[in-house]
Enzyme design. Sequence first.
Site, PDB file in Angstrom:
ATOM      1  N   GLU A 205      31.203  30.375  42.387  1.00 53.72           N
ATOM      2  CA  GLU A 205      32.138  31.203  43.160  1.00 53.72           C
ATOM      3  C   GLU A 205      32.923  32.142  42.249  1.00 53.72           C
ATOM      4  O   GLU A 205      33.212  33.287  42.620  1.00 53.72           O
ATOM      5  CB  GLU A 205      33.084  30.318  43.970  1.00 53.72           C
ATOM      6  CG  GLU A 205      32.387  29.430  45.000  1.00 53.72           C
ATOM      7  CD  GLU A 205      31.440  30.199  45.915  1.00 53.72           C
ATOM      8  OE1 GLU A 205      31.681  31.402  46.168  1.00 53.72           O
ATOM      9  OE2 GLU A 205      30.463  29.607  46.378  1.00 53.72           O
TER      10      GLU A 205
ATOM     11  N   HIS B  82      32.801  41.156  41.382  1.00 47.73           N
ATOM     12  CA  HIS B  82      33.748  42.049  42.051  1.00 47.73           C
ATOM     13  C   HIS B  82      34.516  42.865  41.025  1.00 47.73           C
ATOM     14  O   HIS B  82      34.686  44.082  41.174  1.00 47.73           O
ATOM     15  CB  HIS B  82      34.710  41.232  42.916  1.00 47.73           C
ATOM     16  CG  HIS B  82      35.505  42.068  43.867  1.00 47.73           C
ATOM     17  ND1 HIS B  82      36.537  41.560  44.621  1.00 47.73           N
ATOM     18  CD2 HIS B  82      35.441  43.387  44.188  1.00 47.73           C
ATOM     19  CE1 HIS B  82      37.066  42.526  45.357  1.00 47.73           C
ATOM     20  NE2 HIS B  82      36.412  43.640  45.117  1.00 47.73           N
TER      21      HIS B  82
END
Length: 228
Positions: free
Chosen positions: A99, A106
């Site tokens: 994760e 990003h």
Amino acid sequence: MLFHPMDFLIFIALGISIWAQFRVKGTFHKWAEVPTRTGMTGAETARKILDENGLHHVPVEVVPGMLSDHYDPTNKVVRLSEPVYYGRSIASISVAAHEVGHAIQHQQSYGALVLRHKLVPVANIASGIAPFLFIGGLLLSQLSLIGLGIIFFSAAVLFQLVTLPVEFNASSRARELMISQGILYNDEEHGVKKVLNAAALTYVAAALISLFELIKFVMIFVQGNEEE
């Protein structure tokens, strides 16, 4: 004709999807019993990797549920399920690092992730409208509705396909970062790969189902045009 030869491949892909879901849970439970040699929790793993990559502003939160772990790109938050957040196992640190891999994607504006974010609203709308167009086209024998459904559904399929490199890249980053930052020992990498590969299989199955469904309706559309 509601049944189509492509339905056989769709059923196979659906079977793979169901099997993949069971495999993910089974693999997670198996490696959740194997403690890490560092003794780090999933939360500590996520925090360390985030900080080492300059993402001090990205919080790590605990959320209820089993395998409900995700990175929220809108609020820039890594959310981990309780077994992952508090767990000190190979499974826990694998999922946590994965994760965080999305958070790093990003930060770096990873191309596939940027494209997937842009496709989210389009895919949501398209996946909701396309089935009604397909059903209406089949029941009313209107090829124009099927053709329109193909256009809408193509966006949803593209989203599924773009998701694959995003997920595989996040897993690759997770393994490399855990080793380079001393979170994972080389002899523990086998377990990490097992956990992450099992999770990746669910995305592959979902993409196959969507792709086969799209091919099915394209073939129906082409056949219909040839018969006119």
